[in-house]
Structure formats: structure tokens, C-alpha cells
Design an enzyme around this catalytic site. Structure first.
Site, PDB file in Angstrom:
ATOM      1  N   HIS A   1       0.831  -1.238  -0.093  1.00  0.00           N
ATOM      2  CA  HIS A   1       0.068  -0.029   0.089  1.00  0.00           C
ATOM      3  C   HIS A   1       0.913   1.289   0.069  1.00  0.00           C
ATOM      4  O   HIS A   1       2.105   1.273   0.093  1.00  0.00           O
ATOM      5  CB  HIS A   1      -0.909  -0.053   1.382  1.00  0.00           C
ATOM      6  CG  HIS A   1      -0.223  -0.071   2.349  1.00  0.00           C
ATOM      7  ND1 HIS A   1      -0.199  -1.065   3.131  1.00  0.00           N
ATOM      8  CD2 HIS A   1       0.251   0.860   3.306  1.00  0.00           C
ATOM      9  CE1 HIS A   1       0.413  -0.768   4.519  1.00  0.00           C
ATOM     10  NE2 HIS A   1       0.817   0.652   4.365  1.00  0.00           N
TER      11      HIS A   1
HETATM   12  C1  T46 Z   1       4.322   0.471   6.664  1.00  0.00           C
HETATM   13  C2  T46 Z   1       4.384  -1.003   7.443  1.00  0.00           C
HETATM   14  C3  T46 Z   1       5.967  -0.900   7.932  1.00  0.00           C
HETATM   15  C4  T46 Z   1      -4.215   0.020  13.281  1.00  0.00           C
HETATM   16  O1  T46 Z   1      -5.548  -0.019  13.632  1.00  0.00           O
HETATM   17  N1  T46 Z   1      -3.382   0.942  13.703  1.00  0.00           N
HETATM   18  C5  T46 Z   1      -2.035   1.257  13.149  1.00  0.00           C
HETATM   19  O2  T46 Z   1      -1.605   2.173  13.567  1.00  0.00           O
HETATM   20  C6  T46 Z   1      -1.693   0.377  12.221  1.00  0.00           C
HETATM   21  C7  T46 Z   1      -0.221   0.630  11.565  1.00  0.00           C
HETATM   22  C8  T46 Z   1      -2.391  -0.592  11.730  1.00  0.00           C
HETATM   23  N2  T46 Z   1      -3.715  -0.909  12.200  1.00  0.00           N
HETATM   24  C9  T46 Z   1      -4.507  -1.943  11.711  1.00  0.00           C
HETATM   25  C10 T46 Z   1      -4.961  -1.923  10.358  1.00  0.00           C
HETATM   26  C11 T46 Z   1      -5.109  -3.274   9.948  1.00  0.00           C
HETATM   27  O3  T46 Z   1      -6.293  -3.838  10.221  1.00  0.00           O
HETATM   28  O4  T46 Z   1      -3.700  -3.074  11.874  1.00  0.00           O
HETATM   29  C12 T46 Z   1      -3.897  -3.913  10.384  1.00  0.00           C
HETATM   30  C13 T46 Z   1      -2.689  -4.224   9.796  1.00  0.00           C
HETATM   31  O5  T46 Z   1      -2.197  -2.806   9.363  1.00  0.00           O
HETATM   32  P1  T46 Z   1      -1.347  -2.585   7.922  1.00  0.00           P
HETATM   33  O6  T46 Z   1      -2.246  -3.230   6.723  1.00  0.00           O
HETATM   34  O7  T46 Z   1      -1.255  -1.219   7.738  1.00  0.00           O
HETATM   35  O8  T46 Z   1       0.063  -3.270   8.068  1.00  0.00           O
HETATM   36  P2  T46 Z   1       1.187  -3.515   7.349  1.00  0.00           P
HETATM   37  O9  T46 Z   1       2.231  -4.157   8.255  1.00  0.00           O
HETATM   38  O10 T46 Z   1       1.052  -4.058   5.921  1.00  0.00           O
HETATM   39  O11 T46 Z   1       1.990  -1.963   7.227  1.00  0.00           O
HETATM   40  C14 T46 Z   1       2.187  -0.923   8.166  1.00  0.00           C
HETATM   41  C15 T46 Z   1       1.869   0.420   7.819  1.00  0.00           C
HETATM   42  O12 T46 Z   1       0.611   0.453   7.801  1.00  0.00           O
HETATM   43  C16 T46 Z   1       2.652   0.719   6.622  1.00  0.00           C
HETATM   44  O13 T46 Z   1       2.535   2.126   6.434  1.00  0.00           O
HETATM   45  O14 T46 Z   1       5.087   1.024   6.000  1.00  0.00           O
HETATM   46  O15 T46 Z   1       3.598  -1.112   8.389  1.00  0.00           O
END
Ligand code: T46
Length: 135
Positions: free
Chosen positions: A52
Site C-alpha cells: 500500500h
Molecule cells: C508500513 C508498514 C511498515 C491499526 O489499527 N493501527 C495502526 O497504527 C496500524 C499501523 C495498523 N492498524 C491496523 C489496520 C489493519 O487492520 O492493523 C492492521 C494491519 O495494518 P497494515 O495493513 O497497515 O499493516 P502492514 O504491516 O502491512 O503495514 C504497516 C503500515 O501501515 C505501513 O505504512 O509502512 O507497516
């Protein structure tokens, strides 16, 4: 924004026979006010994260333990970063697609973020990202 605006940031490291200490300070190493921290851990072998971009969010990504690879993509060019030193962080500016893979060694990824969590800030569709990034 271009991948050239993303860069590795060297953090201070104080190491002696008792271990090592690194830190990051706003202004010196973090080019934004920190409004949130989060961390990735317990990542199974073969997992891929990211896939993303963010419209506004800025981040500093720190490989606290183990290692992983981040590929950054601005819609025109891509750069790969091997993250494995806790004193080498990666600054990621807005509008950069990121793919994270090759997590090994019980990797722990700490992220300092410029904004609170906001799902509306995410672009999770690559075609939509390309359209916006190339506009
Ligand atoms: C990136 C990499 C390094 C929350 O509720 N609060 C938060 O602060 C975050 C970061 C996530 N979430 C929830 C949203 C999703 O349902 O946790 C779930 C997984 O999140 P995400 O799809 O964002 O996870 P990653 O590991 O694919 O990505 C994250 C960051 O979003 C991204 O910007 O650089 O970690």
C-alpha cells in the site's frame, strides 16, 4: 514524491561491553513530529506486508531486530532497501508504495509515524496508486 526523497538515516550508536544503545530525536533524525508508534513482530516465514501507499503519512522505519527487505515504488522507479542494522533507519515520504518481505531472524520492525492511524490515508489498490502518483 520520488523514491529519491526516501533515504537511510544513520542513528547514533553507543556500544560497549555492556551492549548497545541507539536513539532517534525529532529534528535531528526524524524530520516530522511523532504522533504514533507501532511495531511489527511475530512475522512468519514467507510473510509479505505493506502493499500500500499513504497519501500524507511520513514514517521512519527501524529494524529493531532481525532483518527484512523493503521495496519502495514512486510509480516511476523502485528502490530496494535491506534493513538489518538497528542504527540504520529508513525515512519514507508520502505517496510511496511499499512492499515488505524476507523477514528473518525473528524480525521486529519499529515505525515512527507522523499521523494517527487513518484508514482513509491508505491507497491499497496499485492501479489507483499509479494513477495518482503519475498525475
Ligand atoms: C508500513 C508498514 C511498515 C491499526 O489499527 N493501527 C495502526 O497504527 C496500524 C499501523 C495498523 N492498524 C491496523 C489496520 C489493519 O487492520 O492493523 C492492521 C494491519 O495494518 P497494515 O495493513 O497497515 O499493516 P502492514 O504491516 O502491512 O503495514 C504497516 C503500515 O501501515 C505501513 O505504512 O509502512 O507497516
Amino acid at each position: 514524491m520520488a523514491v529519491n526523497n526516501c533515504k537511510l538515516v544513520s542513528l547514533p550508536k553507543f556500544a560497549d561491553g555492556m551492549g548497545a544503545l541507539s536513539f532517534a530525536e525529532c529534528g535531528s533524525h526524524v524530520p516530522f513530529e511523532i504522533r504514533r508508534i507501532y511495531y511489527l513482530y511475530d512475522i512468519p516465514k514467507g510473510a509479505k506486508r505493506g502493499a500500500h501507499a499513504h497519501k500524507c503519512l511520513q514514517q521512519l522505519i527501524i529494524p529493531i531486530h532481525g532483518s527484512f527487505v523493503i521495496q519502495l515504488d514512486d510509480g516511476f522507479a523502485r528502490s530496494n532497501f535491506s534493513m538489518g542494522c538497528p542504527d540504520k533507519a529508513l525515512y519514507v515520504c508520502p505517496m510511496i508504495w511499499r512492499d515488505m518481505s524476507d523477514f528473518i531472524g525473528d524480525a521486529v520492525c519499529l515505525v515512527l509515524a507522523s499521523e494517527l492511524y487513518d484508514e482513509d490515508d491508505y491507497i491499497r489498490n496499485y492501479d489507483e496508486f499509479l494513477r495518482l502518483a503519475r498525475d
